[in-house]
Write an enzyme that holds these catalytic residues in place. Sequence first.
Site, PDB file in Angstrom:
ATOM      1  N   LYS A  95       0.835  -1.195   0.000  1.00 30.06           N
ATOM      2  CA  LYS A  95       0.000   0.000   0.000  1.00 30.06           C
ATOM      3  C   LYS A  95       0.876   1.254   0.000  1.00 30.06           C
ATOM      4  O   LYS A  95       0.540   2.264  -0.622  1.00 30.06           O
ATOM      5  CB  LYS A  95      -0.915  -0.035   1.230  1.00 30.06           C
ATOM      6  N   HIS A  99       0.838   4.242  -3.150  1.00 33.58           N
ATOM      7  CA  HIS A  99       0.350   5.593  -2.896  1.00 33.58           C
ATOM      8  C   HIS A  99       1.451   6.655  -2.921  1.00 33.58           C
ATOM      9  O   HIS A  99       1.183   7.825  -2.649  1.00 33.58           O
ATOM     10  CB  HIS A  99      -0.404   5.632  -1.567  1.00 33.58           C
ATOM     11  N   HIS A 111      -3.657   0.631  -9.067  1.00 29.06           N
ATOM     12  CA  HIS A 111      -4.173  -0.454  -8.235  1.00 29.06           C
ATOM     13  C   HIS A 111      -5.692  -0.457  -8.217  1.00 29.06           C
ATOM     14  O   HIS A 111      -6.341   0.523  -8.562  1.00 29.06           O
ATOM     15  CB  HIS A 111      -3.614  -0.374  -6.809  1.00 29.06           C
ATOM     16  N   ARG A 130     -12.794  11.235   6.903  1.00 33.15           N
ATOM     17  CA  ARG A 130     -11.615  10.418   7.160  1.00 33.15           C
ATOM     18  C   ARG A 130     -10.850  10.954   8.372  1.00 33.15           C
ATOM     19  O   ARG A 130     -10.817  12.156   8.613  1.00 33.15           O
ATOM     20  CB  ARG A 130     -10.723  10.404   5.914  1.00 33.15           C
ATOM     21  N   LYS A 134      -5.051   9.571   8.640  1.00 35.11           N
ATOM     22  CA  LYS A 134      -4.957   8.932   7.330  1.00 35.11           C
ATOM     23  C   LYS A 134      -3.804   9.544   6.546  1.00 35.11           C
ATOM     24  O   LYS A 134      -3.594  10.762   6.569  1.00 35.11           O
ATOM     25  CB  LYS A 134      -6.260   9.096   6.554  1.00 35.11           C
ATOM     26  N   CYS A 146     -14.141   3.707   1.519  1.00 38.99           N
ATOM     27  CA  CYS A 146     -13.277   3.686   0.342  1.00 38.99           C
ATOM     28  C   CYS A 146     -12.002   2.948   0.723  1.00 38.99           C
ATOM     29  O   CYS A 146     -11.327   3.332   1.668  1.00 38.99           O
ATOM     30  CB  CYS A 146     -12.903   5.100  -0.104  1.00 38.99           C
ATOM     31  N   SER A 147     -11.680   1.893  -0.025  1.00 39.94           N
ATOM     32  CA  SER A 147     -10.481   1.139   0.316  1.00 39.94           C
ATOM     33  C   SER A 147     -10.057   0.281  -0.868  1.00 39.94           C
ATOM     34  O   SER A 147     -10.399   0.591  -2.006  1.00 39.94           O
ATOM     35  CB  SER A 147     -10.726   0.289   1.575  1.00 39.94           C
ATOM     36  N   GLU A 206      -3.405   9.011  -5.105  1.00 40.08           N
ATOM     37  CA  GLU A 206      -4.164   7.840  -5.533  1.00 40.08           C
ATOM     38  C   GLU A 206      -4.059   7.684  -7.044  1.00 40.08           C
ATOM     39  O   GLU A 206      -4.010   8.662  -7.779  1.00 40.08           O
ATOM     40  CB  GLU A 206      -5.653   7.977  -5.151  1.00 40.08           C
ATOM     41  N   GLU A 208      -6.135   4.774  -9.255  1.00 40.73           N
ATOM     42  CA  GLU A 208      -6.973   3.611  -8.994  1.00 40.73           C
ATOM     43  C   GLU A 208      -7.933   3.303 -10.136  1.00 40.73           C
ATOM     44  O   GLU A 208      -8.404   4.206 -10.836  1.00 40.73           O
ATOM     45  CB  GLU A 208      -7.828   3.849  -7.738  1.00 40.73           C
TER      46      GLU A 208
END
Length: 291
Positions: A95, A99, A111, A130, A134, A146-147, A206, A208
């Site tokens: 992770k 990022h 990802h 959030r 974070k 969101c993940s 991000e 994604e």
Amino acid sequence: MSTASLFSFPSFHLRSLLPSLSSSSSSSSSRFAPPRLSPIRSPAPRTQLSVRAFSAVTMTDSNDAGMDAVQRRLMFEDECILVDENDRVVGHDTKYNCHLMEKIEAENLLHRAFSVFLFNSKYELLLQQRSKTKVTFPLVWTNTCCSHPLYRESELIEENVLGVRNAAQRKLFDELGIVAEDVPVDEFTPLGRMLYKAPSDGKWGEHEVDYLLFIVRDVKLQPNPDEVAEIKYVSREELKELVKKADAGDEAVKLSPWFRLVVDNFLMKWWDHVEKGTITEAADMKTIHKL
């Protein structure tokens, strides 16, 4: 001025959730459920840090000294699923690496991710702010959860988007304390996918392919303060007011970039389907929207 005071609608803080927020999951209507899926196994237990992850933690201590301990652990423990622009699996990475904007730009790391939009029986959407710890986009308001699906057998299943649904169920418990029985995997309706890139600051961001999952359930909530600062159910009109405040530059009302993309491109017309009970008619899983 507190964040909550900026909104005209009620908010719920982690340590003082109102009992009215919770209700039995039995009130959910079956008309929202997609075809039943086969029973699944529980997500695999989290393993200990790999040698590579442990080494990475050691090497980056000086650069990331301010990172929260929980977020640091997840950054190196969790292995995201790497995909190409057609959402084909091409590998996996931490992770942390997925990022890092430096990695994203240099290696085009992309990802797989998901965004859950959970509505109650009054067709109000559950939002979360959030947590401040974070790594990416702290203290921004966003959709319910969101993940990322992780690189593990139960979350790599392509058929019926089952791997992503399994991951969504797992993270709804991790972040919001929603038990699996309240959000059965076969009640998530995948409506589409979008590909986007969004820097968070000079270091993180991000990139994604994001699966957009809708579900209508009344659930019990017990948010995890390591993940979530605040939660709030909003009507369609209340969300529009939230967007207006964000557009006006209110520093306390920031929206996540992926949530804003969904709001601007899909959410209001999909909300119509939620209220009519025709949500499956809105699904388009063949297209990957590049936004």
